[in-house]
Write a protein that holds these residues in place. Structure first.
Motif, PDB file in Angstrom:
ATOM      1  N   ASN A 144      -8.180  -6.861 -43.497  1.00 32.25           N
ATOM      2  CA  ASN A 144      -8.234  -8.032 -44.380  1.00 32.25           C
ATOM      3  C   ASN A 144      -7.215  -7.902 -45.507  1.00 32.25           C
ATOM      4  O   ASN A 144      -6.559  -8.887 -45.881  1.00 32.25           O
ATOM      5  CB  ASN A 144      -9.646  -8.178 -44.956  1.00 32.25           C
ATOM      6  CG  ASN A 144      -9.822  -9.460 -45.743  1.00 32.25           C
ATOM      7  OD1 ASN A 144      -9.467 -10.547 -45.273  1.00 32.25           O
ATOM      8  ND2 ASN A 144     -10.351  -9.349 -46.956  1.00 32.25           N
TER       9      ASN A 144
ATOM     10  N   TYR B 227     -12.261  -3.143 -41.022  1.00 36.23           N
ATOM     11  CA  TYR B 227     -12.369  -4.578 -41.338  1.00 36.23           C
ATOM     12  C   TYR B 227     -11.701  -4.844 -42.683  1.00 36.23           C
ATOM     13  O   TYR B 227     -10.906  -5.773 -42.848  1.00 36.23           O
ATOM     14  CB  TYR B 227     -13.835  -5.002 -41.436  1.00 36.23           C
ATOM     15  CG  TYR B 227     -14.604  -5.058 -40.147  1.00 36.23           C
ATOM     16  CD1 TYR B 227     -14.014  -5.499 -38.965  1.00 36.23           C
ATOM     17  CD2 TYR B 227     -15.961  -4.701 -40.132  1.00 36.23           C
ATOM     18  CE1 TYR B 227     -14.739  -5.569 -37.791  1.00 36.23           C
ATOM     19  CE2 TYR B 227     -16.689  -4.771 -38.955  1.00 36.23           C
ATOM     20  CZ  TYR B 227     -16.087  -5.198 -37.783  1.00 36.23           C
ATOM     21  OH  TYR B 227     -16.814  -5.259 -36.628  1.00 36.23           O
ATOM     22  N   SER B 228     -12.063  -3.997 -43.652  1.00 31.95           N
ATOM     23  CA  SER B 228     -11.542  -4.174 -45.015  1.00 31.95           C
ATOM     24  C   SER B 228     -10.030  -3.964 -45.059  1.00 31.95           C
ATOM     25  O   SER B 228      -9.305  -4.744 -45.688  1.00 31.95           O
ATOM     26  CB  SER B 228     -12.238  -3.186 -45.957  1.00 31.95           C
ATOM     27  OG  SER B 228     -11.711  -3.270 -47.257  1.00 31.95           O
TER      28      SER B 228
ATOM     29  N   THR C 218      -8.489 -11.698 -38.039  1.00 33.07           N
ATOM     30  CA  THR C 218      -7.711 -10.533 -38.472  1.00 33.07           C
ATOM     31  C   THR C 218      -8.583  -9.290 -38.459  1.00 33.07           C
ATOM     32  O   THR C 218      -8.151  -8.209 -38.046  1.00 33.07           O
ATOM     33  CB  THR C 218      -7.149 -10.763 -39.881  1.00 33.07           C
ATOM     34  OG1 THR C 218      -6.380 -11.964 -39.895  1.00 33.07           O
ATOM     35  CG2 THR C 218      -6.280  -9.592 -40.326  1.00 33.07           C
ATOM     36  N   LEU C 219      -9.832  -9.434 -38.884  1.00 34.81           N
ATOM     37  CA  LEU C 219     -10.757  -8.309 -38.913  1.00 34.81           C
ATOM     38  C   LEU C 219     -10.994  -7.751 -37.509  1.00 34.81           C
ATOM     39  O   LEU C 219     -11.009  -6.534 -37.296  1.00 34.81           O
ATOM     40  CB  LEU C 219     -12.101  -8.742 -39.528  1.00 34.81           C
ATOM     41  CG  LEU C 219     -12.237  -8.703 -41.058  1.00 34.81           C
ATOM     42  CD1 LEU C 219     -11.144  -9.511 -41.752  1.00 34.81           C
ATOM     43  CD2 LEU C 219     -13.616  -9.211 -41.476  1.00 34.81           C
TER      44      LEU C 219
ATOM     45  N   LEU D 208     -16.595 -11.558 -45.242  1.00 36.59           N
ATOM     46  CA  LEU D 208     -15.487 -12.062 -46.039  1.00 36.59           C
ATOM     47  C   LEU D 208     -16.044 -12.751 -47.282  1.00 36.59           C
ATOM     48  O   LEU D 208     -17.160 -13.299 -47.249  1.00 36.59           O
ATOM     49  CB  LEU D 208     -14.665 -13.055 -45.222  1.00 36.59           C
ATOM     50  CG  LEU D 208     -13.818 -12.444 -44.102  1.00 36.59           C
ATOM     51  CD1 LEU D 208     -13.322 -13.546 -43.160  1.00 36.59           C
ATOM     52  CD2 LEU D 208     -12.638 -11.669 -44.687  1.00 36.59           C
TER      53      LEU D 208
ATOM     54  N   PRO E  23      -9.160 -15.943 -41.006  1.00 39.53           N
ATOM     55  CA  PRO E  23      -9.211 -14.572 -41.541  1.00 39.53           C
ATOM     56  C   PRO E  23     -10.141 -13.659 -40.743  1.00 39.53           C
ATOM     57  O   PRO E  23      -9.864 -12.457 -40.599  1.00 39.53           O
ATOM     58  CB  PRO E  23      -9.727 -14.767 -42.972  1.00 39.53           C
ATOM     59  CG  PRO E  23      -9.303 -16.148 -43.335  1.00 39.53           C
ATOM     60  CD  PRO E  23      -9.411 -16.938 -42.063  1.00 39.53           C
TER      61      PRO E  23
END
Length: 623
Positions: free
Chosen positions: A392, A388-389, A443-444, A355, A440
């Motif tokens: 995010n 992951y991206s 969330t990934l 991140l 955050p």
């Protein structure tokens, strides 16, 4: 002298007369009292004693209904009823219970298990209710008691229909079983509906459809003699038998799925996307439900309860596992529907993701990375960094809502008792349950189906069926119809369905095409199971059992077997016209592509027909 004699005689006559008069008065008074009492009984108390007399002569007896049968989709009988004779004691009618049981033991074998079960059941019932001391009497034992039964007031042989499961372990987790009503159930059921009935559904379809299968109790008015023996039936209201139940389940496919799992722990769920019908529901290992019907022995129950393999645990609807990479197609669809990405948008994968402003690295399964990948390549090769991206970019709120559209985080409502809801983490959930704020990085982890994210095999199968069905989500069901025994037509059960809105209907074909490439591409993680007979769309997954540290590496060979990763796979086929959707989990099975996917292929072949799974070598890719 003569005068004295005459005087004495006169006195004696007067005395006799007086005594006669007095006696007559008393007799008259007594007769009057008796007549008054008779008059009172015949007039004032006539109705009261008439009722008591009739109650002593006439008894109302419940007549239990016959439980409905259960059939599979092709009419194969899965749950039957067979006659069984039991020796029962009505406690309030027996003067010396211990002595009576000892005398009965001279007529037929009554062991310690019989006595222990009798004591347990006796505590659960009223004194006027019969309690079995011996079950499943042989014809010889029934005949022996018929000869000597007059010696045992309060003891009778009772005939009843007992549930039996011809397919035994194969259907244990689907059907559940029936068992004798316990104290907790007795407190919650309508006692009138279960008068004369000893059994009730304890799990699976038997419990979920108890009202349909049970029927309605009947009654008969009988005349009895002084010993309580029935002389004749005066009038009766026949019971209404339970309705027969017809399932979508295909017992041949159930057998194939069980054989595909072999001796491994896990679950297989197969659904027809066209109607939500559950074609197979397997939890392995299983157990023999027939053991429970008339009361399982303590030794057998302890063996099942304390087994490390948990055979009583229905993994298909109760097992909650991290779904791993099997959720990536659903996350991708969520990203498209939310408008945060496009199919061609590329993401560079160097082997890890961090991140902004943080040093923590979220690793991809391929340490060297995948380079720049678009959505199709990310699904086919199961690139973690891409998701992951994407997760995010979506944020936990949108990610949660899009996954919830596919039924994650809530019970599907399948008609098998005991279903668990899984867990779809959210900001609200963490604040409510853990009293913490959402980070955050979490969330990934949700974006690749790990962390607190948990799903059941039935949820994965239902979501896969919805994907195959272009977003038409149908609640999975085992029972499709019920019928009154002997009736010419069956009553179909209603469907529950909804449409998942993703904005652009064309997205469904895109994601389905990418899932097909998971199997058909040379770089696909499930290329081992491609078939020449039909096209398969699928997604592999590997779920971590424990977290691997930043500077640690995972080695299956050095990890205890029960701590190894779970292997998962979801699929549907044929791609052009899906007729079956499958979810497979093999506990501690390692990679989904090498362990769970071949199980699914065998199930697909059994349903669709196809040549034997070929052994395709090559490098193992991802999940």
């Amino acid at each position: 002298m003569l005068e004295d004699s005459l005087e004495d005689r006169s006195r004696q006559q007067r005395l006799v007369t007086v005594r006669a008069v007095v006696a007559g008065v008393f007799v008259s008074i007594g007769l009057a009292l008796i007549l008054m009492r008779l008059l009172h009984l015949q007039s004032t108390l006539h109705e009261h004693y008439s009722v008591l007399s009739k109650d002593n002569r006439v008894k109302i007896q419940p007549v239990p209904p016959t439980r409905g049968l259960i059939f599979d989709a092709k009419g194969v009988l899965l749950a039957d009823n067979h006659p069984s004779f039991s020796l029962e004691i009505t406690v309030e009618k027996v003067a010396n219970l211990a002595e009576t049981i000892d005398e009965l033991a001279k007529l037929m074998p009554i062991d310690d298990k019989d006595r222990a079960r009798f004591e347990r059941l006796k505590r659960q019932r009223m004194r006027f209710q019969a309690v079995p001391i011996r079950l499943n009497l042989t014809p010889a034992e029934v005949a022996r008691f018929a000869v000597d039964g007059h010696r045992f007031p309060g003891v009778d042989v009772n005939a009843e229909l007992i549930r039996t499961y011809p397919k035994s372990e194969l259907t244990a987790h689907v059907l559940g079983y029936v068992g004798r009503i316990n104290e907790r159930e007795l407190a919650s059921i309508d006692k009138g509906d279960y008068a004369g009935t000893n059994f009730i559904g304890k799990g699976g379809v038997e419990k979920a459809h108890e009202e349909v299968l049970h029927g309605r109790v009947g009654y008969q008015q009988v005349e009895v003699n002084a010993r309580g023996r029935i002389l004749r039936t005066l009038e009766s209201t026949p019971p209404v038998p339970g309705r027969d139940l017809y399932l979508y389940l295909d017992i041949a496919l159930q057998q194939a799925a069980t054989e595909a799992l072999g001796d491994r722990r896990g679950a297989v769920v197969a659904i027809d996307p066209r109607n939500g019908g559950v074609l197979a529901l397997v939890s392995n290992p299983s157990f023999d439900p027939n053991l429970f019907v008339e009361g399982i022995s303590q030794a057998d129950y302890d063996a099942l309860l304390h087994s490390p393999d948990k055979p009583l645990y229905n993994r298909a609807v109760r097992g909650q596992y991290p779904p791993g990479s099997t959720v990536k197609p659903f996350v991708a669809m969520g990203g498209l529907a939310a408008g945060v990405t496009t199919p061609k948008k590329g993401t560079y994968c160097p082997g890890s993701f961090s991140l902004p402003g943080q040093s923590h690295r979220f690793r991809c399964w391929r340490r060297s990375g995948h380079g720049t990948v678009n959505m199709e390549q990310a699904i086919v090769q199961s690139c973690d960094v891409y998701f992951y991206s994407l997760a995010n970019q979506m944020g936990i709120d949108r990610l949660h809502d899009r996954l919830a559209d596919f039924g994650f985080g809530e019970r599907t409502g399948v008609d098998v008792s005991g279903e668990q809801p899984g867990l779809l983490p959210s900001r609200e959930w963490k604040e409510r349950v853990r009293k913490q704020t959402w980070y955050p990085g979490e969330t990934l982890i949700v974006g690749i189906g790990q962390g607190a994210f948990l799903a059941t095999p039935i949820q994965l199968a239902a979501a896969t069926a919805a994907m195959a069905n272009h977003g038409h989500y149908i609640q999975p069901r085992l029972a499709y119809a019920s019928r009154i025994p002997g009736a010419p037509t069956a009553q179909k059960l209603p469907e529950v369905n909804r449409q998942i809105d993703v904005g652009n209907p064309g997205y469904w074909d895109l994601i389905i095409g990418y899932m097909a490439q998971v199997v058909e591409s040379g770089r696909g993680t499930a290329k081992r199971i491609r078939s020449k007979d039909y096209r398969i769309a699928g997604k592999t997954g590997t779920a971590q059992v424990f977290t691997v540290g930043q500077k640690e590496s995972y080695s299956a060979s050095k990890t205890p077997e029960r701590m190894r990763d779970h292997a998962l796979f979801i699929a549907f086929a044929p791609v052009e016209d899906p007729r079956i959707a499958v979810a497979v989990i093999v506990e501690n099975g390692g990679h989904g592509g090498s362990t769970a996917a071949p199980v699914a292929r065998q199930v697909l072949d059994a349903h669709l027909g196809g040549s034997k799974l070929s052994e395709i070598g090559g490098e193992e890719h991802g999940d």
